[in-house]
Write an enzyme that holds these catalytic residues in place. Sequence first.
Site, PDB file in Angstrom:
ATOM      1  N   ARG A  14       0.976  -1.355  -0.163  1.00  0.00           N
ATOM      2  CA  ARG A  14      -0.046  -0.316  -0.107  1.00  0.00           C
ATOM      3  C   ARG A  14       1.001   1.035   0.262  1.00  0.00           C
ATOM      4  NH1 ARG A  14      -2.664  -3.755  -1.100  1.00  0.00           N
ATOM      5  NH2 ARG A  14      -5.035  -3.994  -0.371  1.00  0.00           N
ATOM      6  N   SER A  25     -10.456   0.045   2.955  1.00  0.00           N
ATOM      7  CA  SER A  25     -10.335  -0.258   4.084  1.00  0.00           C
ATOM      8  C   SER A  25      -9.429   0.993   5.140  1.00  0.00           C
ATOM      9  CB  SER A  25      -8.469  -1.131   3.898  1.00  0.00           C
ATOM     10  OG  SER A  25      -9.770  -2.572   3.112  1.00  0.00           O
ATOM     11  N   GLU A  51      -4.519   3.127   7.385  1.00  0.00           N
ATOM     12  CA  GLU A  51      -3.887   2.924   5.259  1.00  0.00           C
ATOM     13  C   GLU A  51      -4.493   3.906   5.006  1.00  0.00           C
ATOM     14  OE1 GLU A  51      -5.647   0.206   1.617  1.00  0.00           O
ATOM     15  OE2 GLU A  51      -5.324  -0.565   2.741  1.00  0.00           O
TER      16      GLU A  51
END
Length: 296
Positions: free
Chosen positions: A153, A203, A273
Site C-alpha cells: 500500500r 480499508s 492505510e
Amino acid sequence: MAQATSYHIGGPVGALVEPQDLEDLKVLMRWLDGTKTPYLVLGGGSNLLFADEGFDGVVIRLGRGFQGVEVEGNSVRVGGATQLVTVLKRTREAGLGGVEFFAGIPGTLGGAVAGNAGAKKAWIGPTVEELTIVTPKGEAEVLKKADYQYGYRQSSLKMSGNVLAEAVLRLKKEPKAEIEKKVKEYFKVRRGKQPKVEPNAGSVFKNPEGNFAGRLTESLGLKGFKVGGAQVSPIHANFIVSDGKATAHDVVAVMREIQKKVWAEYQIKLEPEILPLGDWKWEEIKDVWWNLERKF
C-alpha cells in the site's frame, strides 16, 4: 471537498484545479512553485480522510484529457485520471490478465499506482513498465520500471509532490474465460464482505503481518461502534462508514478507539492505510497516524 471524496467529508479549499492536458499541468506546477502555493494531488477521492478545516491551498485533480486506455500488444498505456473500472473493461476485452483485482475498487489509475493498490497477493506495482510524471518544478519526466519502488500500500510516488500523468502497464495474454473467472471471484468477495451504500474510504488499516485488521477489530466486539456519525461497519470491521453526517474528527475518534483496544489486547499497533489530507492540527492526530514521518 466533501463533494470530491468517497467519504463525502472535507472542508473548503482555496481552489480545485483540473488541468486538461500535460502542458496545462506543467504550467500549473510552475506557477505553484513560483508562488510557493501549497498544493495536494487528488485521485478518485478514495482511501483518504480530508480535514473538516479544509485546505488553504490548491487541490489538483486531473481533467478528462488525462483519461484514456490504449492497448498495443501486451502494453497498456493509461491516463492518470482513468477510472480503474475502465482499465479493467479494456484489458478484459483485449484478453490481458494481471489487473483482475481492479474489480470493485473505486478510484483512478494515478491513485492506484501511487498507493500500489491490490488485493490478496496481487498488486499493480509489478505490472508498471513506465511512468510519465510532472515534477513540482513543472518538468515532465519519464520513469522506467527501476525508478518506481513499491511496497504494501505504498510506493515512491506516494506523497512525493509529483503528479502521475500517464502509466504504461505490461500485462500478459490469458484466456478470456480465465480472466472472467478471476474478475467474478474478486467481485463476489467485495460484494459480500464490504459496505455497499454508506460512504467510506475503503480499508482503514493495513493488515498486520500474519493477521487481518478487520478480524482483530471484530474480535473485540467493535463492529457497530460509533462516534458521532462515524461507525465501524457491521459488514466489515476494517471499514468505518459515515451516516452522511460524520465529520473527519468522528472518523479519527473511531480509529483511535480501535487502535487503543487492539494494542491493549494483542500488543499490535494498527497502521492506518487511509491518508489525512488538508489542514489538520498535527498534534491532534499524530498518535493515530504514528506511521507518517511528517505532517501532511
